[in-house]
Motif scaffolding. Structure first.
Motif, PDB file in Angstrom:
ATOM      1  N   PHE A  49      -8.803  52.192  42.832  1.00 27.28           N
ATOM      2  CA  PHE A  49      -7.874  51.063  42.998  1.00 27.28           C
ATOM      3  C   PHE A  49      -6.795  51.363  44.031  1.00 27.28           C
ATOM      4  O   PHE A  49      -5.775  50.690  44.075  1.00 27.28           O
ATOM      5  CB  PHE A  49      -7.224  50.706  41.658  1.00 27.28           C
TER       6      PHE A  49
ATOM      7  N   VAL B 275      -1.596  48.893  44.087  1.00 27.23           N
ATOM      8  CA  VAL B 275      -2.927  48.514  43.616  1.00 27.23           C
ATOM      9  C   VAL B 275      -3.691  47.770  44.703  1.00 27.23           C
ATOM     10  O   VAL B 275      -3.174  46.850  45.322  1.00 27.23           O
ATOM     11  CB  VAL B 275      -2.835  47.640  42.345  1.00 27.23           C
ATOM     12  N   ASP B 276      -4.917  48.239  44.950  1.00 20.24           N
ATOM     13  CA  ASP B 276      -5.762  47.625  45.964  1.00 20.24           C
ATOM     14  C   ASP B 276      -7.120  47.279  45.341  1.00 20.24           C
ATOM     15  O   ASP B 276      -7.911  48.151  45.030  1.00 20.24           O
ATOM     16  CB  ASP B 276      -5.944  48.624  47.123  1.00 20.24           C
ATOM     17  N   TRP B 277      -7.349  45.988  45.148  1.00 14.64           N
ATOM     18  CA  TRP B 277      -8.604  45.566  44.489  1.00 14.64           C
ATOM     19  C   TRP B 277      -9.764  45.524  45.464  1.00 14.64           C
ATOM     20  O   TRP B 277     -10.909  45.429  45.047  1.00 14.64           O
ATOM     21  CB  TRP B 277      -8.443  44.172  43.876  1.00 14.64           C
ATOM     22  N   THR B 278      -9.481  45.562  46.759  1.00 17.67           N
ATOM     23  CA  THR B 278     -10.531  45.235  47.740  1.00 17.67           C
ATOM     24  C   THR B 278     -11.655  46.259  47.794  1.00 17.67           C
ATOM     25  O   THR B 278     -12.724  45.967  48.313  1.00 17.67           O
ATOM     26  CB  THR B 278      -9.933  45.099  49.158  1.00 17.67           C
ATOM     27  N   ASN B 279     -11.410  47.462  47.274  1.00 16.00           N
ATOM     28  CA  ASN B 279     -12.485  48.462  47.291  1.00 16.00           C
ATOM     29  C   ASN B 279     -13.741  47.949  46.616  1.00 16.00           C
ATOM     30  O   ASN B 279     -14.844  48.228  47.058  1.00 16.00           O
ATOM     31  CB  ASN B 279     -12.028  49.736  46.568  1.00 16.00           C
ATOM     32  N   TYR B 280     -13.565  47.214  45.516  1.00 17.69           N
ATOM     33  CA  TYR B 280     -14.738  46.760  44.764  1.00 17.69           C
ATOM     34  C   TYR B 280     -15.563  45.730  45.541  1.00 17.69           C
ATOM     35  O   TYR B 280     -16.759  45.956  45.751  1.00 17.69           O
ATOM     36  CB  TYR B 280     -14.334  46.290  43.366  1.00 17.69           C
TER      37      TYR B 280
ATOM     38  N   ALA C 212     -15.368  53.184  44.164  1.00 17.24           N
ATOM     39  CA  ALA C 212     -15.513  51.972  43.364  1.00 17.24           C
ATOM     40  C   ALA C 212     -16.968  51.800  42.929  1.00 17.24           C
ATOM     41  O   ALA C 212     -17.261  51.563  41.753  1.00 17.24           O
ATOM     42  CB  ALA C 212     -15.055  50.760  44.167  1.00 17.24           C
TER      43      ALA C 212
END
Lengths: 256, 308
Positions: A13, A30-35, A226
């Motif tokens: 994350f 928090v970085d959601w973009t990895n997923y 991720a």
């Protein structure tokens, strides 16, 4: 012990540059973009690989349950010619390195056009080649009182009926152990999938993850982490819910 | 009995034939197994024994070359190196892993609070350990700017690239093997549970120290289990592949320092399509694993203690 795992979850994350700076578990940004980035990084969406792995796992579980339980019944309850030598052969296959059969198997399966299908991995399971599970089931059947068989026999039941109606229902714990181990080992298998599944649309999650490393190098750790987490979650869940059977399973095969 | 104890006892009883009254039913129940044994196991084994004496690239039919592959193995420096790497991994990694497994099992067996929680925490890595994802994680944490070095930096030590330095790359993989000590630990725990408590009570009345109790009661009582774990882990460690493959991007590098025997075999067979040579290597692996197992069984007579 599990700190590296927790750290990987936290890092999945994080933006890429922070992965190399934050050794703790607190996520400062928090970085959601990895997923989503990882999900669509290869030619097919990751759901395709999850589906492939799931099909493979289901086929292997079914194969092991049916074929190994049949063989185990014969070894545990029947008297037949060459039983001892067959039993020794079965135990020895548990210890046989797969490498000594993989080359001719590959030749054989490629000649019948099975490379890039799931058959080379599922068919051996349908043929009871996993001696470990046969042995595990034999141990379990030996623990079932023979009176149960006798009672059924007096009622006129033959071996198929004794197997299906008496033994199988009683050996559900052994079947559960087999199913969970088969799940975890097939899901995690890399070597055979790497050899047989070379077409991206057939990739299992393990091979897909490897292809991901090849395509991005080490530039995108966040997305790689991720997707790594995504591949670990099913195993983790199997472990969480099947732990009782896993502990019993390896304890009974290891202990007299 | 464990699979291994079973093999030991079978090798002792001789002759006595089973009455063979269920031949017909047994044939039916063993149909899948018998087909599998011949088609998937014995057949391919015989085939690979033949291929070991041929030159075969999958496209042309195999050409018999006598002992050429064996002579080539004798001269192949990379193969010798891969054996060195694999032996180091097995001979250092397995004893270390088992020592940790036994140590932790004994600690947990001392009636620690929350036993089942700790057991899960220690068991989990061994279930996940063979995944590609864990190798990916290992590659990061032992990388130049990875987690280990970040932590070392906090206490002011400048770490090296553990995975990219040929002197420490194999060590990182050995550590990964130790990290998956959970399965043997669970087997040890089950074994420790079976040691009758009265032995310890009697010993402590006689004034035996904890260390003495460990050496004279625990070790002999669980020696069959140590033996079981030793045999299985050695066989497994010889066949390890995934972690070395992922950590080195399939190359066995740096400088062939993670070139496991199985990885070299894969490269020869499935990258160069030199299937004759790969088959010869596979048989060498079977002979090595077989020899290790045989020696293990032989030596076990002197240190494994059976209660009955």
């Amino acid at each position: 012990m599990i700190y590296p795992l927790l750290w990987m979850v936290a890092s999945s994350f994080r933006p890429n540059d922070l992965i190399f700076r934050e050794a703790g578990l607190v996520i400062s940004q928090v970085d959601w973009t990895n997923y989503p980035n990882g999900w669509d990084a290869l030619s097919e969406p990751f759901s395709k690989y999850l589906l492939n792995s799931a099909i493979l796992v289901l086929g292997c579980i079914l194969g092991n349950l049916v074929s190994c339980s049949m063989a185990a019944y014969a070894f545990a309850r029947l008297d037949f010619k060459f039983k001892k030598i067959m039993f020794v052969l079965m135990l020895m296959t548990i210890m046989l390195p797969i490498h000594v059969i993989i080359v001719p198997q590959y030749v054989m399966f490629s000649q019948i056009g099975w490379v890039n299908t799931f058959w080379p991995i599922i068919v051996p399971k349908l043929l009871a080649t996993d001696g470990f599970f046969i042995f595990l089931m034999i141990q379990f059947i030996r623990g079932i009182p023979k009176d149960m068989d006798e009672a059924a026999r007096i009622d006129g039941a033959g071996h198929p009926r004794i197997f299906l109606q008496v033994i199988l229902p009683l050996m559900v714990p052994a079947l559960a152990t087999t199913a969970i181990f088969t799940f975890i080992w097939t899901w995690s298998d890399f070597f055979t999938s790497l050899i047989y599944l070379t077409n991206p649309s057939n990739y299992t999650v393990q091979v897909a993850l490897n292809a991901f490393i090849d395509s991005t190098g080490e530039s995108n750790w966040g997305a790689l982490f991720a997707m790594s987490i995504v591949t670990l979650i099913p195993v983790f869940l199997a472990f969480l819910f099947g732990q009782k059977y896993l502990v019993k399973g390896i304890a009974t095969t290891g202990i007299k | 009995m464990s699979a291994i104890a079973e093999l030991q006892s079978l090798s002792k009883t001789k002759g006595r034939k089973a009455p063979a009254k269920d031949n017909k039913a047994a044939h039916i129940f063993l149909i899948p197994w018998t087909i599998g044994l011949f088609l998937v196991t014995l057949g391919p084994m015989a085939m690979s024994l033949y291929l070991a004496f041929t030159d075969y690239n999958l496209l042309q039919s195999p050409e018999f070359t006598g002992f050429a592959n064996i002579e080539r193995m004798l001269d192949d420096q990379r193969l010798h190196n891969s054996l060195r790497v694999t032996f180091t991994y097995v001979l250092v990694g397995v004893p270390l892993q088992l020592a940790v497994a036994l140590g932790v099992a004994i600690l947990l067996d001392r009636g620690m609070r929350g036993l089942s929680f700790y057991r899960s925490v220690f068991y989990l890595p061994s279930m996940l350990g063979s995944s590609v994802a864990i190798a990916v994680l290992w590659k990061q944490i032992f990388g130049t700017t990875g987690l280990v070095n970040q932590m070392l930096e906090i206490i002011g030590i400048q770490g090296i690239g553990w995975i990219s330095d040929p002197n420490t790359s194999l060590g990182s993989l050995i550590l990964l093997n130790v990290w998956t000590f959970g399965s043997p630990m669970v087997i040890f725990l089950a074994g420790l549970r079976q040691v009758p408590a009265m032995y310890y009570e009697a010993a402590s009345i006689d004034g035996a120290s904890k260390w003495r109790q460990f050496r004279s009661i625990t070790l002999p009582m669980i020696s069959p289990i140590i033996f079981f774990n030793l045999v299985l882990q050695i066989i497994g460690a010889f066949q390890n592949f995934t972690q070395a493959f992922i950590v080195s991007n399939g190359s066995g590098g740096p400088a062939d320092s993670t070139m496991f025997f199985t990885l070299y075999l894969y490269q020869q067979g499935f990258k160069q399509f030199d299937m004759g040579y790969a088959s010869a290597m596979a048989w060498l692996l079977v002979l090595i694993v077989g020899a290790f197992t045989a020696v293990n069984f032989f030596v076990s007579k002197y240190w494994v203690f059976y209660d009955d």
